[in-house]
Design a protein around this motif. Structure first.
Motif, short mmCIF file in Angstrom:
data_model
loop_
_atom_site.label_atom_id
_atom_site.label_comp_id
_atom_site.label_asym_id
_atom_site.label_seq_id
_atom_site.Cartn_x
_atom_site.Cartn_y
_atom_site.Cartn_z
N THR A 286 41.74 38.02 36.75
CA THR A 286 40.94 37.56 35.62
C THR A 286 39.87 36.55 36.03
O THR A 286 39.13 36.05 35.18
CB THR A 286 41.84 36.93 34.55
N ASP A 287 39.79 36.24 37.31
CA ASP A 287 38.82 35.27 37.81
C ASP A 287 38.28 35.76 39.15
O ASP A 287 39.03 36.32 39.96
CB ASP A 287 39.48 33.89 37.97
N LEU A 288 37.00 35.53 39.38
CA LEU A 288 36.39 36.01 40.62
C LEU A 288 37.05 35.40 41.85
O LEU A 288 37.10 36.04 42.91
CB LEU A 288 34.88 35.70 40.61
N LYS A 289 37.57 34.19 41.72
CA LYS A 289 38.24 33.55 42.86
C LYS A 289 39.44 34.37 43.34
O LYS A 289 39.79 34.33 44.52
CB LYS A 289 38.69 32.14 42.48
N GLN A 290 40.06 35.09 42.43
CA GLN A 290 41.22 35.92 42.78
C GLN A 290 40.83 37.13 43.61
O GLN A 290 41.70 37.79 44.18
CB GLN A 290 41.95 36.38 41.52
N ASN B 191 39.98 44.64 33.58
CA ASN B 191 39.13 43.52 33.20
C ASN B 191 37.68 43.75 33.59
O ASN B 191 37.40 44.11 34.74
CB ASN B 191 39.63 42.24 33.87
N LEU C 95 35.10 41.98 34.68
CA LEU C 95 35.07 40.61 35.21
C LEU C 95 33.66 40.03 35.32
O LEU C 95 33.45 38.85 35.03
CB LEU C 95 35.74 40.59 36.59
#
Length: 316
Positions: free
Chosen positions: A118-122, A196, A198
């Motif tokens: 759910t987050d680009l960092k992931q 997602n 994103l």
């Protein structure tokens, strides 16, 4: 390589060709993705606008604009749809491609990720399917990742996938990759499946057209009336899209193999009308943006102007 492309192109013409008109000029015309922004070409063929303007259009689906560029260089195609990255790079290497119209002045790709991301960092260390290397999804996501402080193929691995966008969605469903770059309406389908949406590429790159109608300057010189008639047909088709919902979704559904009418109507109203360029005029700032990227690596890009890649004489 050219012989392989030639056999591939000629084999696919049968899928989208009708009977030729006795007095019409034959034009082999490629499209590069099963995406609604390429629908003016489909509509021009199916509704009869090409026939109206004395064009015997033979459509062929060649996934990836960079492959279509190679096919045109081989002489099998007279016109096609391609993103600016592949075209400009080819011209800097000595080709003479030119845009004679643009079907969408908005970048429509989205990074779609697995349900647990759910987050680009992931996405660090994860894999993203981008279609063919050099195509629009691959070209644009590399620029976007750099703008966001990420290094392509180090922080996020970009993988080439053969086949079109439906293949990428199937790969994401299989779990073989954690992300894919696709465009509507498949983004809507991906959302229905629980994935997602994103990152919308257009939020990072304000000036970039996804699809334009290309030919060569030589073809324009040799066949100006044919190019003009092709643009007339595509202009008629674009106006049809904005005025005929029922007819448009029927054609889009056929080419994209989507039978869910409610889904198609939602896509038409919520996405497609906002993506199609009513006038077919190109966004010159988008061409300049691509040239700025190329100037970082290719000194030849410093010697050309955005206007060198477009010819708007046939637009009205």
């Amino acid at each position: 390589m050219n012989s392989t492309i030639s056999a591939f192109v000629m084999g696919l013409f049968l899928l989208f060709s009708g009977l030729p008109e006795a007095t019409a000029e034959r034009v082999n015309f490629s499209f590069s993705a099963l995406s609604g922004v390429q629908s003016p070409l489909w509509v021009a063929k199916e509704v009869g606008f090409f026939q109206k303007h004395d064009i015997d259009a033979r459509l062929v689906y060649i996934p990836g604009g960079s492959v279509g560029v190679q096919a045109m260089l081989s002489g099998e195609l007279q016109m096609g749809i391609s993103s600016p990255g592949a075209v400009i790079r080819s011209n800097l290497a000595g080709s003479d491609f030119v845009y004679v119209g643009v079907s969408s002045n908005k970048l429509d790709f989205v990074l779609v990720t697995a349900k647990n991301i759910t987050d680009l960092k992931q996405m660090r260390g994860k894999r993203v399917g981008v279609g063919r290397f050099g195509g629009a999804p691959d070209y644009t996501i590399r620029i976007i990742l750099e703008k966001l402080g990420l290094i392509p193929d180090k922080d996020i691995f970009l993988l080439q996938t053969l086949g079109g966008q439906p293949t990428r969605l199937a790969i994401l469903q299989s779990g073989a990759m954690e992300g894919i770059a696709i465009s509507p309406p498949l983004t809507l389908r991906a959302k229905q499946l629980g994935f997602n949406l994103l990152l919308d590429f257009s939020e990072v790159m304000l000036h970039f057209f996804t699809n334009g109608f290309i030919t060569t300057r030589r073809y324009v010189r040799d066949k100006p009336a044919v190019v003009e008639n092709a643009i007339k047909a595509l202009t008629d088709a674009t106006r049809y899209i904005f005025s005929n919902e029922d007819g448009t979704i029927k054609i889009v559904g056929r080419y994209m193999k989507i039978t869910d009418e409610a889904f198609l109507r939602s896509y038409y109203r919520e996405a497609l009308l906002g993506q199609i360029n009513k006038t077919l005029y190109p966004d010159i700032k988008a061409v300049e943006f691509v040239l700025e990227q190329e100037r970082k690596f290719d000194p030849a890009a410093a010697k050309v102007r955005p206007e060198d890649f477009v010819d708007t004489r046939f637009l009205y």
